[in-house]
Scaffold this motif. Structure first.
Motif, PDB file in Angstrom:
ATOM      1  N   CYS A 298      43.619  33.363  37.731  1.00  0.00           N
ATOM      2  CA  CYS A 298      43.160  34.469  36.884  1.00  0.00           C
ATOM      3  C   CYS A 298      43.691  35.767  37.467  1.00  0.00           C
ATOM      4  CB  CYS A 298      41.627  34.478  36.805  1.00  0.00           C
ATOM      5  SG  CYS A 298      40.954  35.663  35.635  1.00  0.00           S
ATOM      6  N   SER A 299      44.342  36.563  36.663  1.00  0.00           N
ATOM      7  CA  SER A 299      44.970  37.787  37.164  1.00  0.00           C
ATOM      8  C   SER A 299      44.043  38.991  37.136  1.00  0.00           C
ATOM      9  CB  SER A 299      46.221  38.102  36.332  1.00  0.00           C
ATOM     10  OG  SER A 299      45.866  38.292  34.975  1.00  0.00           O
ATOM     11  N   ALA A 300      42.965  38.930  36.365  1.00  0.00           N
ATOM     12  CA  ALA A 300      42.026  40.045  36.281  1.00  0.00           C
ATOM     13  C   ALA A 300      40.624  39.470  36.096  1.00  0.00           C
ATOM     14  CB  ALA A 300      42.377  40.975  35.124  1.00  0.00           C
ATOM     15  N   TRP A 301      39.757  39.698  37.081  1.00  0.00           N
ATOM     16  CA  TRP A 301      38.468  39.038  37.072  1.00  0.00           C
ATOM     17  C   TRP A 301      37.439  39.874  37.824  1.00  0.00           C
ATOM     18  CZ3 TRP A 301      37.191  38.698  42.135  1.00  0.00           C
ATOM     19  CH2 TRP A 301      38.239  38.594  43.062  1.00  0.00           C
ATOM     20  N   ALA A 302      36.171  39.482  37.699  1.00  0.00           N
ATOM     21  CA  ALA A 302      35.071  40.057  38.470  1.00  0.00           C
ATOM     22  C   ALA A 302      34.097  38.935  38.795  1.00  0.00           C
ATOM     23  CB  ALA A 302      34.364  41.164  37.695  1.00  0.00           C
ATOM     24  N   SER A 327      23.415  45.243  38.882  1.00  0.00           N
ATOM     25  CA  SER A 327      24.460  44.253  39.153  1.00  0.00           C
ATOM     26  C   SER A 327      25.379  44.734  40.265  1.00  0.00           C
ATOM     27  CB  SER A 327      25.270  43.977  37.884  1.00  0.00           C
ATOM     28  OG  SER A 327      25.876  45.165  37.403  1.00  0.00           O
ATOM     29  N   TRP A 328      26.042  43.767  40.916  1.00  0.00           N
ATOM     30  CA  TRP A 328      26.981  43.999  42.016  1.00  0.00           C
ATOM     31  C   TRP A 328      28.159  43.063  41.817  1.00  0.00           C
ATOM     32  CZ3 TRP A 328      21.918  42.934  41.998  1.00  0.00           C
ATOM     33  CH2 TRP A 328      21.022  43.873  42.508  1.00  0.00           C
ATOM     34  N   CYS A 329      29.364  43.485  42.217  1.00  0.00           N
ATOM     35  CA  CYS A 329      30.516  42.597  42.040  1.00  0.00           C
ATOM     36  C   CYS A 329      31.687  43.091  42.873  1.00  0.00           C
ATOM     37  CB  CYS A 329      30.920  42.524  40.561  1.00  0.00           C
ATOM     38  SG  CYS A 329      31.745  44.006  39.934  1.00  0.00           S
ATOM     39  N   VAL A 330      32.656  42.184  43.062  1.00  0.00           N
ATOM     40  CA  VAL A 330      34.009  42.543  43.477  1.00  0.00           C
ATOM     41  C   VAL A 330      34.923  42.141  42.324  1.00  0.00           C
ATOM     42  CG1 VAL A 330      33.632  42.354  45.952  1.00  0.00           C
ATOM     43  CG2 VAL A 330      34.289  40.339  44.675  1.00  0.00           C
ATOM     44  N   GLU A 331      35.939  42.938  42.096  1.00  0.00           N
ATOM     45  CA  GLU A 331      36.805  42.659  40.956  1.00  0.00           C
ATOM     46  C   GLU A 331      38.260  42.957  41.301  1.00  0.00           C
ATOM     47  OE1 GLU A 331      36.955  46.620  38.174  1.00  0.00           O
ATOM     48  OE2 GLU A 331      35.190  45.332  37.927  1.00  0.00           O
ATOM     49  N   LEU A 332      39.131  42.201  40.664  1.00  0.00           N
ATOM     50  CA  LEU A 332      40.577  42.403  40.783  1.00  0.00           C
ATOM     51  C   LEU A 332      41.091  42.843  39.424  1.00  0.00           C
ATOM     52  CD1 LEU A 332      43.163  42.090  42.544  1.00  0.00           C
ATOM     53  CD2 LEU A 332      43.392  39.810  41.536  1.00  0.00           C
ATOM     54  N   ARG A 333      41.656  44.031  39.401  1.00  0.00           N
ATOM     55  CA  ARG A 333      42.157  44.584  38.140  1.00  0.00           C
ATOM     56  C   ARG A 333      43.385  45.426  38.430  1.00  0.00           C
ATOM     57  NH1 ARG A 333      38.259  47.573  33.678  1.00  0.00           N
ATOM     58  NH2 ARG A 333      39.579  47.167  31.846  1.00  0.00           N
ATOM     59  N   GLU A 334      44.447  45.137  37.704  1.00  0.00           N
ATOM     60  CA  GLU A 334      45.725  45.819  37.891  1.00  0.00           C
ATOM     61  C   GLU A 334      46.199  45.687  39.334  1.00  0.00           C
ATOM     62  OE1 GLU A 334      45.177  49.791  36.594  1.00  0.00           O
ATOM     63  OE2 GLU A 334      44.999  49.274  34.467  1.00  0.00           O
ATOM     64  N   GLY A 335      45.940  44.543  39.929  1.00  0.00           N
ATOM     65  CA  GLY A 335      46.406  44.262  41.270  1.00  0.00           C
ATOM     66  C   GLY A 335      45.599  44.894  42.376  1.00  0.00           C
ATOM     67  N   ARG A 336      44.525  45.600  42.070  1.00  0.00           N
ATOM     68  CA  ARG A 336      43.704  46.272  43.081  1.00  0.00           C
ATOM     69  C   ARG A 336      42.340  45.601  43.163  1.00  0.00           C
ATOM     70  NH1 ARG A 336      46.236  50.780  40.622  1.00  0.00           N
ATOM     71  NH2 ARG A 336      44.442  51.072  39.262  1.00  0.00           N
ATOM     72  N   LEU A 337      41.920  45.341  44.384  1.00  0.00           N
ATOM     73  CA  LEU A 337      40.638  44.694  44.631  1.00  0.00           C
ATOM     74  C   LEU A 337      39.627  45.763  45.046  1.00  0.00           C
ATOM     75  CD1 LEU A 337      39.226  41.883  44.826  1.00  0.00           C
ATOM     76  CD2 LEU A 337      39.724  41.970  47.275  1.00  0.00           C
ATOM     77  N   SER A 338      38.448  45.765  44.402  1.00  0.00           N
ATOM     78  CA  SER A 338      37.432  46.778  44.688  1.00  0.00           C
ATOM     79  C   SER A 338      36.047  46.173  44.509  1.00  0.00           C
ATOM     80  CB  SER A 338      37.599  47.999  43.770  1.00  0.00           C
ATOM     81  OG  SER A 338      37.561  47.598  42.399  1.00  0.00           O
ATOM     82  N   ALA A 339      35.060  46.826  45.136  1.00  0.00           N
ATOM     83  CA  ALA A 339      33.658  46.408  45.040  1.00  0.00           C
ATOM     84  C   ALA A 339      32.901  47.469  44.257  1.00  0.00           C
ATOM     85  CB  ALA A 339      33.051  46.234  46.433  1.00  0.00           C
TER      86      ALA A 339
END
Length: 429
Positions: A298-302, A327-339
């Motif tokens: 998956c290229s874009a997820w949370a 809610s709380w999450c980590v996500e990958l979007r546009e190649g950047r990983l963030s919390a």
């Protein structure tokens, strides 16, 4: 003819007393046989007796005093108390025995754990001794080569010194007797320097050994930490009633596919209608829990967690993971990983060059701790707890509601091949 009896009601008598302040006039009421329509006179000392005026508190207390028990009743009561004492003593003995059993069981567990770690320590000690022996052997070989070179140079130095002595003698003799031809060999060839590579230890092999040991150490630490997490692993399944229509589930309800065409069916009350989210089927309200999610395809997820009160309808922040207080999450979007939490975020870094393929989530409900890890290296990506960076203006040191695993798909990149899917991993020790 009998004298007519005049009856005065009790209420009227009390009213007269309250108005006049004196007792009502005496009325001659002769004794008569009880009428079948009248109740027989009752003993005013009994609890059931009915008086024509309110009973005083002192009389009420006297009426409530327990009756005197007979000898037989006291004997039965004593037997019951003795039986209760015997039962209590037996229960205490059972509890003490259970405590002893627990102590013995704990000692046996400690012994078994110690045996397992002793096996690993012995294996590590053998490998350590083998590495040390190799270094010592390499030192001996290098020392042997160095000694041979030293011996060769010592012989060369002795020869040079002999030639110097002969040259001095020839020079002295020539000064006394005049120039004469010297027939001895006074030549001294210059000896080439010893090869430096021949007297060095195997630096290249040593560096490769250090690198291998460093990687083994990292892997071992990661495996030990992951093993501790796996002791609290939980089987997470996806709630079909909460999935967005663009999410298709596998048979085991652990595999999630993103589909461009929404599935058919009526709209459900708990279903996300606009945001492509899915929730776990069971909330966690106590204890420690760990689960992993495979996001490699998956290229874009949370991946995160949420309370059940997250909004299910619309595209506002209240329905998006990490954009609200629930809610709380980590996500990958546009190649950047963030919390993300409460619409604030921080950047996350993944150790190593390999991309993040599996996310580990650790929930410690009692401690109010939610942590995300790279499940391959066990590097912590982000932790949400009471003591954290001030970027998140409201951190929870104690969860207030059951926490549900949460997942979100972003629309896949145009260049991604194949379907976009996530899977909750089936964890085994």
């Amino acid at each position: 003819m009998a004298e007519e009896v005049k009856e005065i009601p009790a209420a009227q008598m009390l009213a007269a007393v309250s108005q006049v302040g004196t007792a009502p006039p005496a009325v001659n009421i002769p004794a008569r046989q009880p009428s079948p329509l009248c109740l027989p006179p009752q003993d005013p000392t009994t609890e059931e007796g009915t008086l024509p005026y309110p009973r005083s508190p002192r009389l009420s207390r006297k009426a409530k005093q327990p009756a005197t028990l007979s000898r037989e009743a006291l004997s039965r009561h004593l037997e019951e108390l003795q039986a209760e004492r015997s039962g209590t003593e037996a229960h205490l003995q059972s509890l003490k025995k259970r405590s002893d059993d627990l102590s013995r069981s704990a000692e046996a567990m400690k012994q078994q754990i110690g045996e397992r770690f002793e096996i690993m320590r012995q294996a590590l000690q053998r490998e350590e001794q083998a590495a040390v022996d190799w270094v010592e052997q390499d030192r001996r070989e290098a020392s042997g080569r160095l000694n041979r070179v030293l011996k060769d140079w010592t012989q060369h130095l002795n020869q040079v010194q002999k030639n110097i002595v002969c040259a001095k003698r020839a020079l002295e003799q020539a000064g006394k007797e005049g120039p004469q031809e010297y027939t001895g060999d006074l030549s001294c060839r210059k000896k080439e320097d010893a090869a430096q590579e021949g007297i060095k230890m195997s630096e290249g092999r040593f560096q490769r050994l250090l690198k291998a040991l460093r990687n083994i150490s990292k892997d071992l630490q990661a495996q030990l930490q992951r093993r501790n997490f796996l002791l609290d692993s939980v089987a997470v399944q996806i709630d079909r009633q909460a999935c967005n229509r663009h999410i298709a589930l596998g048979r085991d309800q652990r595999l999630m596919y993103f589909t461009s065409e929404p599935r058919a069916g009526p709209e459900l009350p708990l279903q996300f209608d606009r945001v492509c989210c899915a929730l776990g089927s069971v909330g966690m309200a106590t204890g420690r829990h760990y689960w992993e999610v495979d996001v490699g395809c998956c290229s874009a997820w949370a991946v995160g967690a949420t309370y059940a009160c997250i909004e299910r309808k619309g595209v506002e922040k209240g329905a998006k993971l990490g954009r609200n207080r629930h809610s709380w999450c980590v996500e990958l979007r546009e190649g950047r990983l963030s919390a993300w939490h409460n619409d604030h975020h921080v950047a996350c870094r993944v150790g190593g060059r390999k991309p993040l393929r599996r996310v580990g989530v650790l929930l410690d409900y009692q401690r109010g701790r939610l942590a995300f890890h790279d499940a391959r290296t066990m590097k912590q990506l982000q932790e949400f707890s009471a003591v954290l960076t001030p970027v998140f203006d409201r951190m929870h040191h104690q969860f207030m509601e059951p926490v549900f695993p949460a997942f979100r798909f972003f629309r896949p990149d145009a260049g991604q091949l194949g379907p976009s899917h996530m899977e909750v991993c089936d964890l085994h020790l």
